[in-house]
Structure formats: structure tokens, C-alpha cells
Design an enzyme around this catalytic site. Structure first.
Site, PDB file in Angstrom:
ATOM      1  N   PHE A   1       0.835  -1.199   0.000  1.00 25.56           N
ATOM      2  CA  PHE A   1       0.000   0.000   0.000  1.00 25.56           C
ATOM      3  C   PHE A   1       0.871   1.251   0.000  1.00 25.56           C
ATOM      4  O   PHE A   1       1.842   1.330   0.752  1.00 25.56           O
ATOM      5  CB  PHE A   1      -0.848   0.080   1.278  1.00 25.56           C
ATOM      6  CG  PHE A   1      -1.811  -1.052   1.501  1.00 25.56           C
ATOM      7  CD1 PHE A   1      -3.123  -0.971   1.047  1.00 25.56           C
ATOM      8  CD2 PHE A   1      -1.419  -2.195   2.202  1.00 25.56           C
ATOM      9  CE1 PHE A   1      -4.026  -2.000   1.292  1.00 25.56           C
ATOM     10  CE2 PHE A   1      -2.313  -3.232   2.445  1.00 25.56           C
ATOM     11  CZ  PHE A   1      -3.623  -3.135   1.990  1.00 25.56           C
ATOM     12  N   ASP A   2       0.488   2.247  -0.796  1.00 29.38           N
ATOM     13  CA  ASP A   2       0.976   3.606  -0.584  1.00 29.38           C
ATOM     14  C   ASP A   2       0.278   4.131   0.670  1.00 29.38           C
ATOM     15  O   ASP A   2      -0.707   3.553   1.139  1.00 29.38           O
ATOM     16  CB  ASP A   2       0.631   4.452  -1.815  1.00 29.38           C
ATOM     17  CG  ASP A   2       1.035   5.910  -1.669  1.00 29.38           C
ATOM     18  OD1 ASP A   2       2.048   6.184  -1.003  1.00 29.38           O
ATOM     19  OD2 ASP A   2       0.322   6.773  -2.208  1.00 29.38           O
TER      20      ASP A   2
END
Length: 360
Positions: A211-212
Site C-alpha cells: 500500500f501507498d
């Protein structure tokens, strides 16, 4: 409600009408279960939607339908349906979400070994605006690969977005950016899938999700400051607000879902052999803006297995090392950079970066 993004305020209480609807749904499930319990089958039955982590996947995300899409766009729907029927015994090739779905099913198999009567596991739903006549080819391809996808929603050219809420969808993956945007606006965690430009091997024993941070796990509050006031003001703001948790972003709920399942493995002393691993891959600098991120996750009661603060360096080379089944980011240049080096990336069209992207 699964998959629905909400603020940090108190949860709304169900109305009397909603309570009656829930009770009726429970009675329907009890009646269906009583019927199916009398039928003998070795196949695990799909879990109840209210217990499951429902991942809705479009046919173009699950399979490679590039040629079929070209026929649809150039020759129209009738020729497209005819082509699919004429080729219904030709197995479709894997699409960008295929290995992610396979990894979800591996987690399910492990969960069923440890918790045979527990319904808290992934339920993959094929959510497509395809016509029902195309269903045979999709079913044949799913069976060819041994995938367990029991629920289909085929809307015959209509947008499937309205069904996502009815299916209690926790995550929606599609190759159609307009439908993903529509789903995000409806408050459903969603992303547009992009095929990697290189073939790389993926783990078949561990689901790996990257995930960013900003505008993915967290709100776009900090990105707004970068865009409007510059990087120095952003660093100052983050240090001043280090102990104030960031608001949640569209994928926070899915990270929570993964965390819940991880804890089920930990409870059986399987921490070192857990089939789920999560990664935070952020352009933030650890020294100047990392503490707020880690404290936010802690305040949510969430663990992330690995946190990588890149201080603006490209994400592609790090992702090659991680080899996630899926990488979520809100900025297309990160998605494209990941794609070039062989990572299957998913664009989350949320937050201020989308306005700047459209204006460009």
C-alpha cells in the site's frame, strides 16, 4: 458496513426498518443453510456476505480480454457476444488480478484447515457488465484454473456499481477506471488494475499486498499541503501534528480486514508461517514525516509487516524486491513506474492528486 469509507465520528445506529431488514436476511440465510445442509458436498460453501471479506473482481481484471475488448469496441456488442460463444471452450489467459485472487484462495485454504467452521474468509465475486451469454466462457476458464468463484453478477451492459453495496463489497477491482471512480464516489474501496509489463514469479504460499500511504491508507490531507504550500510546509505540518492521527483513506478498511485474518493465524501460533504479509511503500521521508504515519497505524490498532520510507525515490525497484500480488497507489506515475518493472499495480482514484492529474 464492509467496504464503506467513513469518518472518525460515532457509528450511526440502524433504524427500525434496517433492523427488520437484517432480521429478515438472517432468516433467509438460516432457511438456505437448512436446505443446503441436507446436501452432501466436499466443496466449501461460500461464506455469508456479512461474515466474509468480499472482493469483487471484473472479468477484465481477472482475465486477459484485450482482444475481446477490441472486437466489442470496433464491431459492437452482437459480434462480441458471438465471438465469446464461438470461443467458449478456449481458456482465457490470466489478467492483472488473477494471481492476487489465487493468493486469496490460498489464504482461504489455510483458514479452512485451522478454522473449518469459521466463515470469516475471502469471498471472490465476479462482478461484470458482461452479458449472461458470455458466462459459459468465464465459467469454463475459472474451472480450468481451479478457482473457487461461486458468485457471479452479470449485468448485461448496465453498470454493476449498484450491486457492490448489495454484496457488502470490501474491495472492488476493475480494469475500467470510470467504474472504479464511480465506486470510490459511492464510498467503496476500489482500484483500477494495470497489467505488469514484465512477467515475474509471484509467491504461491503467501498473499503479499503493498500500500501507498497518503490518499490510500490515509486521507489526502498531507498531499493537499504538499500541492498547495510546498514540501517544507508539509514537513513542518507533519512534525507539529505528529501525535494527531491522520484521517482514514479508502483502503484502510481492507488493511483492517487483512489484519483480522493475520490475527487468526497468530492465535494458532502461525505468526512465522502466516500466509499474509503487508507492506507500506511511501514516498515520505522517515526522519521528517514518518513518525505520524506509524503513530496513526498504532492508534488504529493496526500492524504493517514492513514499512519502507523512500524519501521521494522511485518505488519500482523496491517493489521488484517485494514482489507483491498487488500494489495500491493514488498517483499514476508511481503505478506506471511499478508496471514497467513488472509489478501489478492498482490505481486508487482518490484525493487531490486526481485533480492535478486531470488538469495536467
Amino acid at each position: 458496513t464492509p467496504g464503506i469509507m467513513s469518518g472518525s465520528g460515532p457509528e450511526p445506529q440502524p433504524s427500525d426498518a434496517e433492523e427488520i431488514q437484517l432480521q429478515e436476511a438472517e432468516r433467509d440465510w438460516a432457511a438456505a443453510k437448512a436446505f443446503y445442509d441436507n446436501l452432501v458436498s466436499k466443496r466449501p460453501r461460500p461464506p455469508k456476505p456479512q461474515h466474509a471479506i468480499t472482493v469483487a473482481v471484473s472479468s477484465r481484471a481477472l482475465f486477459d480480454l484485450v482482444e475481446e475488448r477490441r472486437i466489442y469496441e470496433e464491431q459492437g456488442v452482437e459480434k462480441y457476444v458471438e465471438y465469446q460463444q464461438n470461443n467458449e471452450n478456449v481458456t482465457l489467459k490470466p489478467g492483472p488480478a488473477f494471481y492476487f485472487v489465487k493468493a486469496l484462495e490460498h489464504v482461504n485454504a489455510r483458514l479452512l484447515e485451522l478454522y473449518p467452521d469459521d466463515e470469516e474468509r475471502f469471498d471472490i465475486v465476479l462482478m461484470t457488465n458482461n452479458h449472461a451469454q458470455v458466462g459459459v466462457r468465464l465459467i469454463n476458464s475459472i474451472n480450468h484454473y481451479g478457482l473457487t468463484i461461486e458468485r457471479f453478477c452479470m449485468t448485461g451492459g448496465k453498470s454493476p456499481i449498484g450491486y457492490l453495496t448489495a454484496y457488502l463489497t470490501n474491495l472492488y477491482l476493475s480494469a475500467d477506471s470510470e467504474k472504479v471512480q464511480e465506486a470510490i464516489e459511492a464510498g467503496i474501496a476500489s482500484a483500477t488494475m494495470f497489467t505488469a509489463n514484465k512477467d515475474v514469479p509471484y509467491s504461491d504460499t503467501q498473499l503479499r499486498v503493498a500500500f501507498d500511504g497518503d490518499a490510500v491508507l490515509f486521507s489526502d490531507e498531507s498531499e493537499q499541503i504538499v500541492k498547495e504550500q510546498g514540501l517544507d510546509r508539509f514537513f513542518e505540518h507533519e512534525q507539529l501534528n505528529e501525535n494527531k492521527p491522520l484521517a482514514q483513506g479508502p483502503l484502510k478498511g481492507f488493511l483492517e480486514d487483512l489484519g483480522k485474518l493475520q490475527k487468526k493465524f497468530y492465535a494458532k501460533n502461525e505468526r512465522l508461517n502466516c500466509p499474509i504479509r503487508t507492506f507500506l511503500v511511501t514516498a515520505r521521508s522517515a526522519a521528517s514525516s514518518g513518525a505520524r504515519v506509524l503513530k496513526t497505524l498504532r492508534s488504529w490498532g493496526l500492524e504493517i509487516d514492513e514499512a519502507l520510507f523512500l524519501a521521494g525515490a522511485p518505488k519500482g525497484p523496491i517493489l521488484v524486491k517485494i514482489r507483491p500480488h498487488i500494489f495500491f497507489d493514488d498517483q499514476m506515475f508511481h503505478v506506471e513506474g511499478a508496471q514497467k518493472l513488472g509489478t501489478i499495480a492498482a490505481h486508487v482514484p482518490y484525493g487531490v492528486a486526481q485533480k492535478h492529474h486531470k488538469a495536467a
